[in-house]
Every structure is written in structure tokens, then in C-alpha cells.
Scaffold this motif. Structure first.
Motif, short mmCIF file in Angstrom:
data_model
loop_
_atom_site.label_atom_id
_atom_site.label_comp_id
_atom_site.label_asym_id
_atom_site.label_seq_id
_atom_site.Cartn_x
_atom_site.Cartn_y
_atom_site.Cartn_z
N ALA A 4 -3.53 5.60 0.41
CA ALA A 4 -2.81 5.67 1.69
C ALA A 4 -3.77 5.50 2.86
N ILE A 5 -4.96 6.10 2.76
CA ILE A 5 -5.95 5.98 3.84
C ILE A 5 -6.45 4.54 3.94
N ILE A 6 -6.69 3.92 2.79
CA ILE A 6 -7.11 2.51 2.79
C ILE A 6 -6.02 1.65 3.42
N GLY A 7 -4.78 1.94 3.05
CA GLY A 7 -3.66 1.20 3.61
C GLY A 7 -3.57 1.39 5.12
N TRP A 8 -3.88 2.61 5.59
CA TRP A 8 -3.86 2.88 7.03
C TRP A 8 -4.91 2.05 7.76
N VAL A 9 -6.11 1.98 7.17
CA VAL A 9 -7.18 1.17 7.78
C VAL A 9 -6.80 -0.30 7.79
N ILE A 10 -6.25 -0.78 6.67
CA ILE A 10 -5.80 -2.17 6.60
C ILE A 10 -4.72 -2.42 7.65
N PHE A 17 0.83 -1.21 0.00
CA PHE A 17 0.00 0.00 0.00
C PHE A 17 0.87 1.26 0.00
N PHE A 18 1.96 1.25 0.74
CA PHE A 18 2.86 2.40 0.76
C PHE A 18 3.45 2.65 -0.62
N ALA A 19 3.92 1.57 -1.26
CA ALA A 19 4.54 1.70 -2.58
C ALA A 19 3.53 2.19 -3.62
N ILE A 20 2.32 1.64 -3.58
CA ILE A 20 1.29 2.05 -4.55
C ILE A 20 0.94 3.52 -4.38
N SER A 21 0.78 3.97 -3.13
CA SER A 21 0.43 5.37 -2.90
C SER A 21 1.54 6.30 -3.37
N ARG A 22 2.79 5.90 -3.19
CA ARG A 22 3.92 6.73 -3.64
C ARG A 22 4.00 6.77 -5.16
N ILE A 81 1.53 6.35 -7.33
CA ILE A 81 0.41 7.16 -7.84
C ILE A 81 0.67 8.65 -7.59
N GLY A 82 1.13 8.97 -6.40
CA GLY A 82 1.38 10.36 -6.05
C GLY A 82 2.52 11.00 -6.80
N ALA A 83 3.39 10.20 -7.41
CA ALA A 83 4.55 10.73 -8.13
C ALA A 83 4.14 11.50 -9.37
N ASP A 84 2.90 11.32 -9.83
CA ASP A 84 2.42 12.00 -11.03
C ASP A 84 2.30 13.50 -10.81
N ASN A 85 2.04 13.91 -9.57
CA ASN A 85 1.91 15.32 -9.17
C ASN A 85 0.66 16.01 -9.70
N SER A 86 -0.19 15.30 -10.44
CA SER A 86 -1.45 15.90 -10.85
C SER A 86 -2.42 15.83 -9.68
N ILE A 87 -3.43 16.68 -9.70
CA ILE A 87 -4.38 16.73 -8.60
C ILE A 87 -5.10 15.39 -8.43
N SER A 88 -5.54 14.82 -9.55
CA SER A 88 -6.26 13.54 -9.48
C SER A 88 -5.36 12.44 -8.94
N ALA A 89 -4.08 12.45 -9.33
CA ALA A 89 -3.15 11.42 -8.85
C ALA A 89 -2.88 11.60 -7.36
N LEU A 90 -2.75 12.84 -6.93
CA LEU A 90 -2.51 13.10 -5.51
C LEU A 90 -3.70 12.66 -4.66
N VAL A 91 -4.91 12.95 -5.16
CA VAL A 91 -6.12 12.55 -4.44
C VAL A 91 -6.21 11.04 -4.37
N LEU A 92 -5.96 10.38 -5.50
CA LEU A 92 -6.02 8.92 -5.54
C LEU A 92 -4.94 8.31 -4.65
N GLY A 93 -3.76 8.93 -4.67
CA GLY A 93 -2.67 8.44 -3.83
C GLY A 93 -3.02 8.54 -2.35
N GLN A 94 -3.66 9.65 -1.97
CA GLN A 94 -4.08 9.82 -0.57
C GLN A 94 -5.16 8.81 -0.20
N ALA A 95 -6.06 8.54 -1.14
CA ALA A 95 -7.12 7.56 -0.90
C ALA A 95 -6.53 6.18 -0.65
#
Length: 245
Positions: free
Chosen positions: A103-109, A80-85, A87-101
Motif C-alpha cells: 500500500a505504501i509503495i502504491g501511495w508513492v507510485i 496496487f489497491f487490489a494487491i494490498s487488499r 494480501i491483507g485478507a490473510d489476517n496473519s501478521i506477515s500478510a498485514l505487514v506485506l499488505g501495508q508495504a
């Protein structure tokens, strides 16, 4: 003992079974009395060497199961950490939002896995073999997540107090998850029970917490199999509950 609650005061143990109020293990008594043994005795004490020795011996006894449990935790959280990083590497708003989502799912897991690790440690002290399936059981999960969020808020307040408060919070909330998983305690009750237990045994618990932290730090978390069982032993010892040899 029953597979479901039979009325007010019945509590669910870490083995998944429900027990009547008179068989409740140690915990804060109504009105704020001392912790009591399941058999009605006084609260136990913590022998740090015995706790760590127990953790090591049980780790060796169940080495295959415990290594598999720890491996699953590392792989899932790492993924989950690797996937969020990524996705977030794209730096677009949609990628950042998806990356945070993600990360939150990974936190719950991660919280689910953390609760499962506590459940596995308690199972060992109950004389049961730990199993990977324990990582994904959902009993008391809601209370555990809420309690963890509350502890996180306490950590934030502790951080504002020159970080010293974080150390204090970490020590005093060491057993909150055990009260949730083992006693089906409500979030606030689990934290207050942990505070009370640690307060009454502060010297030994503080030293134990430091030793556990150092062991996990120098092994990059690989000692968690030993320290988790040792912490379950400490919890049961301090609350006067029987521990499987």
C-alpha cells in the motif's frame, strides 16, 4: 534556455528546460511582492468558464493521449489497491505487514503519477502534446513528495477542526504542485506560494475548486483529463503566464 542549470536563480520549467532568473514566470517576488507576468505585467485573473472551456477543448484535441494517461493512472492505482487488499485478507501478521508495504509503495507510485498528471497539464498549456511518459518523469519529484506530505499534515490538522479546515486547506493548496513542477519551488515555498496566490484571488479560486470537485465527483474521476488541464490553465492565468491557444 539550457538543458541544465547555469547558476543561482536558474529555474526548470515544465518542458524540462532551464531558464535564467530574468525569464522566470510569475511567482512570489523576493520580499513578498505581487505576482508578476513573465513579461513584467501584473498578475492575471481567473475566468472559470474560459478555464473549463480550455480544458474541454484540449481534451478533445488530445483525446487519445489523455484517455490513455487517465487509463494508466486508474489501472496502476487500482492494481496496487487490489494487491494490498488481497494480501491483507490473510489476517496473519506477515500478510498485514506485506499488505501495508504494498500500500505504501502504491501511495508513492500514486504521487509520481499525480506529479506526472500536473506535468501533462502544464505541457498542454505550453503548446505540447501530453504523453504517457510524462507520468514517470522524476524532475522535482522529491520536492513534490515532501510538499505533499506537508499538505497531508495540514489536512490532518484541518480534519481536527471539524473538517472545515480540510476544505480550507484543499483550496489554499490547490496550486502547490504546479509551483513545484513548473517553478522547481522547494516544498515549503510551493505551499506558501499557493496560499498567497489563492488568498489574492480567493473568490474565483474557491468557486473554481468547488466546480472541479463536483465534476470529478459526479464522473467518478473520469473528468480528471478536463479538470487537470483547466487547473493548469487557472494556475498560468493567475500567475500571468502565457497560455498556448
Amino acid at each position: 534556455m539550457s538543458d541544465s542549470s547555469q547558476g543561482p536563480g536558474w529555474w526548470q520549467a515544465s518542458d524540462g528546460k532551464w531558464y535564467p532568473p530574468e525569464q522566470a514566470p510569475s511567482g512570489p517576488t523576493p520580499g513578498g511582492g505581487d505576482f508578476a507576468m513573465a513579461g513584467g505585467g501584473t498578475a492575471g485573473t481567473l475566468d472559470i468558464g474560459a478555464a473549463l472551456g480550455y480544458g474541454w477543448n484540449k481534451f478533445v484535441q488530445y483525446i487519445g493521449q489523455i484517455i490513455l494517461i487517465v487509463l494508466v493512472i486508474f489501472v496502476v492505482q487500482g492494481a496496487f489497491f487490489a494487491i494490498s487488499r488481497i494480501i491483507g485478507a490473510d489476517n496473519s501478521i506477515s500478510a498485514l505487514v506485506l499488505g501495508q508495504a504494498v500500500a505504501i509503495i502504491g501511495w508513492v507510485i500514486g504521487l509520481i503519477l499525480q506529479a506526472g498528471l500536473i506535468r501533462a497539464g502544464l505541457a498542454v498549456t505550453n503548446g505540447q502534446a501530453p504523453d504517457v511518459s510524462m507520468l514517470f518523469q522524476t524532475a522535482n519529484l522529491g520536492s513534490f513528495i515532501i510538499a505533499t506530505i506537508l499538505v497531508g499534515l495540514l489536512f490532518f490538522v484541518g480534519f481536527l477542526a471539524c473538517c472545515i479546515g480540510m476544505i480550507v486547506v484543499a483550496i489554499f493548496t490547490l496550486f502547490y504542485g504546479y509551483f513545484v513542477i513548473d517553478r522547481s519551488a522547494q516544498p515549503v515555498d510551493s505551499i506558501s506560494s499557493s496560499f498567497k496566490l489563492v488568498k489574492e484571488n480567493f473568490g474565483s479560486v474557491a468557486l473554481f475548486a468547488v466546480v472541479v470537485f463536483v465534476l470529478n465527483l459526479i464522473t467518478c474521476g473520469l473528468a480528471v483529463g478536463v479538470t487537470q488541464i483547466a487547473t493548469a490553465y487557472a494556475y498560468k492565468s493567475l500567475t500571468g503566464q502565457p497560455i498556448a491557444a
